[in-house]
Design an enzyme around this catalytic site. Structure first.
Site, PDB file in Angstrom:
ATOM      1  CB  THR A 118      -0.899   0.053   1.266  1.00  0.00           C
ATOM      2  OG1 THR A 118      -0.050   0.303   2.395  1.00  0.00           O
ATOM      3  CG2 THR A 118      -1.668  -1.246   1.470  1.00  0.00           C
ATOM      4  N   PRO A 174       7.107  -2.468   7.153  1.00  0.00           N
ATOM      5  CG  PRO A 174       7.914  -1.764   9.220  1.00  0.00           C
ATOM      6  CD  PRO A 174       7.838  -2.983   8.331  1.00  0.00           C
ATOM      7  CE  LYS A 175       5.686   1.060  -0.030  1.00  0.00           C
ATOM      8  NZ  LYS A 175       4.602   1.338  -1.012  1.00  0.00           N
ATOM      9  CB  ILE A 176      11.942   3.057   5.306  1.00  0.00           C
ATOM     10  CG1 ILE A 176      11.542   2.029   6.372  1.00  0.00           C
ATOM     11  CG2 ILE A 176      12.643   4.273   5.898  1.00  0.00           C
ATOM     12  CD1 ILE A 176      10.759   2.553   7.540  1.00  0.00           C
TER      13      ILE A 176
END
Ligand code: G3P
Length: 230
Positions: free
Chosen positions: A27, A80-82
């Protein structure tokens, strides 16, 4: 190739998961923006068994780490997208020291790709659509990253993201990248039966009907009968 759905379309995710070809869901804040993003996250975690990638929104290293740990507390299946920015790279370093998996994201330039590999991130998402929006051929970005792996032995997995067409997906296969995340429109194209196939199957059906063969209906098998009498 790992195949992800880039979106929050519940019914489509369920359908793809039933086909056994879904690795997980990605997402971004735009896709998750709603009154109750937590409800969407819960549903994405409940309808399939794979990871769900959720992007942090902090600007500083500290904020990004706090949000990544918060997401990890909700479920160890949340990835988690960083974003690959200097503050993001610093956050990624500490998350690696904590053995927390994450997805390095929002790569739309060679320099970000270079930094992500140098940082030894587990997986990096390259936004092919936005790269091509700048009038550049996304193959160049994929080639650059694949060469980084080949020339320096980096272990970073490459995810094609921000995909706008099946052509972007096929470009990824040409370079042998590990994963791709497809938005609803492109995934539906992938699942669309070509007319030629429908025509071929229709012809098979009509030829079979004409033969008035009831093999499947009656469960009778001339061969089986033949064998029985042999
Ligand atoms: O997962 C990243 C992807 O959502 C970005 O896609 O089309 O907004 O560049 P796009």
């Amino acid at each position: 190739m790992e195949l992800w759905l880039d979106g929050v379309e519940i019914d489509l995710i369920k359908k793809i998961d039933q086909m056994g070809i879904l690795k997980g869901v990605t997402t971004n804040p735009t896709l998750l923006a709603s009154e109750n993003p937590m409800q969407i996250i819960d549903e994405l975690l409940s309808i399939q068994k794979g990871p769900v990638a959720i992007q942090v929104l902090g600007d500083t290293k500290v904020e990004m780490i706090e949000q990544a740990l918060f997401l990890n507390k909700i479920s160890s299946r949340i990835l988690p997208k960083i974003p690959v920015l200097p503050e993001g790279i610093m956050a990624m370093k500490e998350l690696q020291e904590k053995n927390l998996d994450f997805l390095a994201t929002a790569v739309i330039s060679f320099r970000q790709a270079f930094l992500a590999f140098q940082a030894g991130v587990p997986c990096v998402a390259a936004y092919l659509g936005r790269f091509s929006d700048e009038g550049k051929d996304p193959s160049q970005l994929l080639e650059f990253m694949v060469k980084m792996k080949k020339n320096y032995g980096f272990k970073t997995r490459i995810m094609a993201a921000g995909i706008r067409s099946l052509d972007h997906l096929y470009k990824g296969t040409e370079f042998g990248i590990e994963s791709a995340t497809l938005p609803k429109t492109v995934f539906q194209q992938l699942l669309t039966t070509p007319d030629s196939v429908s025509l071929a199957l229709q012809k098979f059906q009509s030829d079979w009907q004409e033969s008035k063969n009831f093999l499947f209906e009656r469960g009778e098998s001339p061969m089986r009968e033949g064998l029985a009498s042999a």
